[in-house]
Design an enzyme around this catalytic site. Structure first.
Site, PDB file in Angstrom:
ATOM      1  N   ASP A  46     -28.962 -27.758  80.938  1.00 21.53           N
ATOM      2  CA  ASP A  46     -27.605 -27.489  81.647  1.00 21.53           C
ATOM      3  C   ASP A  46     -26.667 -28.041  80.561  1.00 21.53           C
ATOM      4  O   ASP A  46     -27.022 -28.325  78.996  1.00 21.53           O
ATOM      5  CB  ASP A  46     -27.997 -29.684  82.284  1.00 21.53           C
ATOM      6  CG  ASP A  46     -28.002 -29.941  83.730  1.00 21.53           C
ATOM      7  OD1 ASP A  46     -26.627 -29.727  84.276  1.00 21.53           O
ATOM      8  OD2 ASP A  46     -29.077 -29.475  83.942  1.00 21.53           O
ATOM      9  N   ASP A  52     -33.073 -32.149  78.108  1.00 22.72           N
ATOM     10  CA  ASP A  52     -31.525 -32.841  77.823  1.00 22.72           C
ATOM     11  C   ASP A  52     -32.355 -33.448  77.161  1.00 22.72           C
ATOM     12  O   ASP A  52     -33.236 -34.023  76.038  1.00 22.72           O
ATOM     13  CB  ASP A  52     -31.739 -33.393  79.466  1.00 22.72           C
ATOM     14  CG  ASP A  52     -31.445 -32.450  79.996  1.00 22.72           C
ATOM     15  OD1 ASP A  52     -31.058 -31.859  80.065  1.00 22.72           O
ATOM     16  OD2 ASP A  52     -31.386 -32.346  82.024  1.00 22.72           O
ATOM     17  N   ARG A  94     -21.181 -31.517  91.923  1.00 26.54           N
ATOM     18  CA  ARG A  94     -20.567 -30.908  90.829  1.00 26.54           C
ATOM     19  C   ARG A  94     -20.708 -29.245  91.362  1.00 26.54           C
ATOM     20  O   ARG A  94     -19.207 -28.798  91.254  1.00 26.54           O
ATOM     21  CB  ARG A  94     -21.714 -30.347  89.692  1.00 26.54           C
ATOM     22  CG  ARG A  94     -21.561 -29.709  88.841  1.00 26.54           C
ATOM     23  CD  ARG A  94     -23.001 -29.887  87.834  1.00 26.54           C
ATOM     24  NE  ARG A  94     -23.291 -31.746  86.751  1.00 26.54           N
ATOM     25  CZ  ARG A  94     -23.424 -32.187  86.892  1.00 26.54           C
ATOM     26  NH1 ARG A  94     -25.267 -32.093  87.159  1.00 26.54           N
ATOM     27  NH2 ARG A  94     -24.268 -33.392  86.209  1.00 26.54           N
ATOM     28  N   TYR A  95     -20.957 -28.863  92.379  1.00 28.85           N
ATOM     29  CA  TYR A  95     -20.802 -27.998  92.918  1.00 28.85           C
ATOM     30  C   TYR A  95     -20.168 -28.009  93.844  1.00 28.85           C
ATOM     31  O   TYR A  95     -20.446 -28.604  95.458  1.00 28.85           O
ATOM     32  CB  TYR A  95     -22.079 -26.871  92.936  1.00 28.85           C
ATOM     33  CG  TYR A  95     -22.614 -26.803  91.779  1.00 28.85           C
ATOM     34  CD1 TYR A  95     -22.938 -25.703  90.524  1.00 28.85           C
ATOM     35  CD2 TYR A  95     -23.847 -27.221  91.359  1.00 28.85           C
ATOM     36  CE1 TYR A  95     -23.301 -25.749  89.620  1.00 28.85           C
ATOM     37  CE2 TYR A  95     -25.267 -27.605  90.160  1.00 28.85           C
ATOM     38  CZ  TYR A  95     -24.193 -26.587  89.285  1.00 28.85           C
ATOM     39  OH  TYR A  95     -24.918 -26.123  87.935  1.00 28.85           O
ATOM     40  N   CYS A 138     -37.349 -37.927  81.115  1.00 31.51           N
ATOM     41  CA  CYS A 138     -36.381 -38.447  82.060  1.00 31.51           C
ATOM     42  C   CYS A 138     -35.061 -38.179  81.381  1.00 31.51           C
ATOM     43  O   CYS A 138     -34.132 -39.036  80.507  1.00 31.51           O
ATOM     44  CB  CYS A 138     -36.677 -39.222  82.760  1.00 31.51           C
ATOM     45  SG  CYS A 138     -35.160 -39.452  84.310  1.00 31.51           S
ATOM     46  N   ARG A 178     -22.819 -27.607  97.677  1.00 32.66           N
ATOM     47  CA  ARG A 178     -23.818 -29.084  97.594  1.00 32.66           C
ATOM     48  C   ARG A 178     -23.445 -30.126  97.206  1.00 32.66           C
ATOM     49  O   ARG A 178     -23.411 -29.855  95.913  1.00 32.66           O
ATOM     50  CB  ARG A 178     -25.267 -28.068  97.032  1.00 32.66           C
ATOM     51  CG  ARG A 178     -25.165 -27.418  95.670  1.00 32.66           C
ATOM     52  CD  ARG A 178     -26.117 -26.039  95.760  1.00 32.66           C
ATOM     53  NE  ARG A 178     -26.392 -26.077  93.834  1.00 32.66           N
ATOM     54  CZ  ARG A 178     -24.650 -24.683  93.890  1.00 32.66           C
ATOM     55  NH1 ARG A 178     -24.410 -24.397  93.985  1.00 32.66           N
ATOM     56  NH2 ARG A 178     -25.368 -24.368  92.849  1.00 32.66           N
ATOM     57  N   CYS A 209     -41.283 -40.449  83.447  1.00 36.14           N
ATOM     58  CA  CYS A 209     -41.786 -39.366  82.229  1.00 36.14           C
ATOM     59  C   CYS A 209     -40.631 -40.048  81.721  1.00 36.14           C
ATOM     60  O   CYS A 209     -39.769 -40.369  81.671  1.00 36.14           O
ATOM     61  CB  CYS A 209     -40.972 -37.952  83.367  1.00 36.14           C
ATOM     62  SG  CYS A 209     -41.812 -37.818  84.722  1.00 36.14           S
ATOM     63  N   CYS A 263     -39.223 -44.816  91.071  1.00 36.99           N
ATOM     64  CA  CYS A 263     -40.329 -43.222  90.566  1.00 36.99           C
ATOM     65  C   CYS A 263     -41.265 -43.637  91.284  1.00 36.99           C
ATOM     66  O   CYS A 263     -41.584 -45.008  89.905  1.00 36.99           O
ATOM     67  CB  CYS A 263     -39.844 -42.152  89.464  1.00 36.99           C
ATOM     68  SG  CYS A 263     -38.086 -42.255  89.659  1.00 36.99           S
ATOM     69  N   LYS A 282     -25.433 -26.222  85.040  1.00 36.10           N
ATOM     70  CA  LYS A 282     -26.414 -25.421  84.306  1.00 36.10           C
ATOM     71  C   LYS A 282     -26.024 -23.974  83.983  1.00 36.10           C
ATOM     72  O   LYS A 282     -25.624 -23.200  85.094  1.00 36.10           O
ATOM     73  CB  LYS A 282     -27.525 -24.687  85.890  1.00 36.10           C
ATOM     74  CG  LYS A 282     -28.201 -26.441  85.802  1.00 36.10           C
ATOM     75  CD  LYS A 282     -29.603 -26.539  86.728  1.00 36.10           C
ATOM     76  CE  LYS A 282     -29.423 -27.262  87.945  1.00 36.10           C
ATOM     77  NZ  LYS A 282     -28.907 -28.197  88.408  1.00 36.10           N
TER      78      LYS A 282
END
Ligand SMILES: *Cc1c(COP(=O)(O)O)cnc(C)c1O
Length: 348
Positions: free
Chosen positions: A308, A271, A90-91, A110, A94, A107, A103, A315
Site C-alpha cells: 500500500d 504497513d 479510493r478506486y 493492524c 468499489r 492483531c 474486532c 496498492k
C-alpha cells in the site's frame, strides 16, 4: 476451555501468555491499542515457545508504545479518501464500508490500530444511512467491501439488514466481506450467519490469515460451510517478520488454503502502522520470498504481493516496483493511475 476473551494484562498472565511482571506494561499498551484474544485462539499458542507465530500476532508487547520515525497514524490514507463517515472511496468502481470498528481479536500489526476497538469513529445508524445514499448516488460503484473492524462481529440481524439494504441498490454487482472471524472464531459461522449473508447479488469473502497453524480442523469445517453455501473464499495475508517470512511458512499456508478451497488473493507488505517495527521487513526480502514460491508451488497457491503506497494512493504490485536510482532500499511504486511514488525501505 471456557469461551472467554483475554483482554487485560492479568487475563494474559492467568493464561500463561505473559509474566506477572509484565501486567502493568501490557495494560499500558491496552490503553493505546485494543487487546482481545478469544480463548480458543489462545489455546493454539505454545506458551513455552518464545517464537510462537500465533502469540507474536496477538499477544501485546510493551515495545508497541515505541513509535518509529517513519510510522503513521493512517498508513494507507483511509482518511484522505473518506467522503462520508465509515466509507472509503479510493478506486473508481468499489468502496470500503466499515459498519463497525470492533474486532473479536486485535492483531498487533493492524494498520487501523489507532481506531479499531474504540467507540470514537464508529459510524452510527444515521452515518450508515448517509453512506448508503452516497453509494446510491454513485452508479459507478459496482462493489461494496465490508470491512472494519470485523463486519462478522456484528449480530446476524444487523448483518442481514446491511446486506438487504445493499441488495436494493441496483447498480451493485457484488458484495465482498473482509474478515478474520472464520479463522479465529470458526464457531461463529453458523446457519444463522450464512442466512444473514444470503443475498441476490454474490457475496465473496476474503479471510485474513497469516499462518497454517491458524487453520485448524474447526476452521476447515467453517470454510466448508461457507463454500457449500455458495460463498467463494479468498485469502489475504500480511507478510510479517517472525510470523511467516520464510519460504516454508508461506508454502504451508498457501497449500493449506487451497486444500480448504480458499484462493490466496493478496500477500500484503506490512504497513507502517505505529509501534509495529518488529514485524517489518524490506521489499527486497519480500520480493525474494515471493520469487522463491513462483514455479515451485502450484499457481493456485500464488497470491499477488502488494504494497500500500503511504498516503492513500492505493496498492502497488510489489513484484513490479523499480529501484530508485542507485540508492539501496529506495523504490519507485506505481499507482493504478500510472503515477510513481518514492518509497524507502526501512526494516525497523
Ligand atoms: C484494498 C482496497 C480495496 C480493494 O482492492 P482490490 O484490489 O479490489 O481488492 C478497495 N478500496 C480500498 C480503499 C482499498 O484499500
Amino acid at each position: 476451555m471456557k469461551s472467554a476473551t483475554l483482554r487485560t494484562g492479568a487475563d494474559l498472565a492467568r493464561a500463561g501468555l505473559a509474566a506477572e511482571s509484565q501486567v502493568v506494561a501490557l495494560d499500558a499498551v491496552g490503553t493505546e491499542y485494543s487487546i482481545a484474544i478469544p480463548s480458543g485462539l489462545a489455546a493454539l499458542i505454545d506458551p513455552a515457545d518464545p517464537t510462537d507465530p500465533i502469540a507474536r500476532q496477538f499477544v501485546p508487547d510493551p515495545a508497541e508504545l515505541i513509535r518509529a520515525d517513519d510510522e503513521l497514524d493512517d498508513p494507507i490514507g483511509d482518511e484522505t479518501h473518506s467522503p462520508v463517515r465509515g466509507l472509503v472511496h479510493r478506486y473508481p468502481d468499489r468502496v470500503l464500508l466499515m459498519p463497525t470498528l470492533a474486532c473479536p481479536v486485535y492483531c498487533r500489526y493492524c494498520f487501523r490500530r489507532d481506531r479499531v476497538g474504540r467507540a470514537a469513529g464508529t459510524p452510527t445508524a444515521a452515518d450508515l444511512e448517509v453512506a448508503y445514499r452516497y453509494i446510491e448516488e454513485h452508479p459507478g460503484i459496482r462493489e461494496v467491501i465490508l470491512t472494519g473492524g470485523d463486519p462478522l462481529s456484528l449480530s446476524d440481524v444487523r448483518l442481514a439488514r446491511i446486506v438487504a439494504r445493499l441488495n436494493a441498490i441496483p447498480h451493485l454487482n457484488n458484495l465482498r466481506i473482509h474478515t478474520r472471524v472464520p479463522v479465529i472464531l470458526p464457531d461463529r459461522v453458523t446457519d444463522g450467519l450464512i442466512a444473514a449473508l444470503t443475498s441476490d447479488i454474490p457475496v465473496w469473502m476474503a479471510l485474513h490469515t497469516n499462518h497454517a497453524r491458524e487453520l485448524t480442523d474447526d476452521v476447515a469445517a467453517a470454510c466448508d460451510r461457507l463454500t457449500r453455501a455458495g460463498i467463494p473464499l479468498l485469502s489475504q495475508t500480511v507478510l510479517l517478520k517472525g510470523v511467516n517470512n520464510t519460504v516454508d511458512a508461506l508454502t504451508d499456508l498457501m497449500r493449506r488454503l487451497i486444500a480448504l478451497k480458499v484462493k490466496p488473493y493478496y500477500l500484503h507488505h506490512p504497513d507502517r502502522a505505529r509501534g509495529t517495527a518488529k514485524f517489518r521487513l524490506t521489499l527486497e526480502e519480500g520480493r525474494a520470498l515471493v520469487s522463491a514460491l513462483r514455479g515451485n508451488i502450484s499457481g493456485l497457491c500464488q497470491p499477488t504481493y502488494v504494497v500500500d503506497i503511504p498516503g492513500g494512493h492505493g496498492k502497488a504490485p510489489a513484484q513490479d516496483v523499480t529501484p530508485d536510482g542507485a540508492l539501496p532500499g529506495r523504490w519507485n511504486l506505481r499507482d493504478f493511475r500510472g503515477q510513481t511514488h518514492d518509497y524507502a525501505d526501512n526494516d525497523g
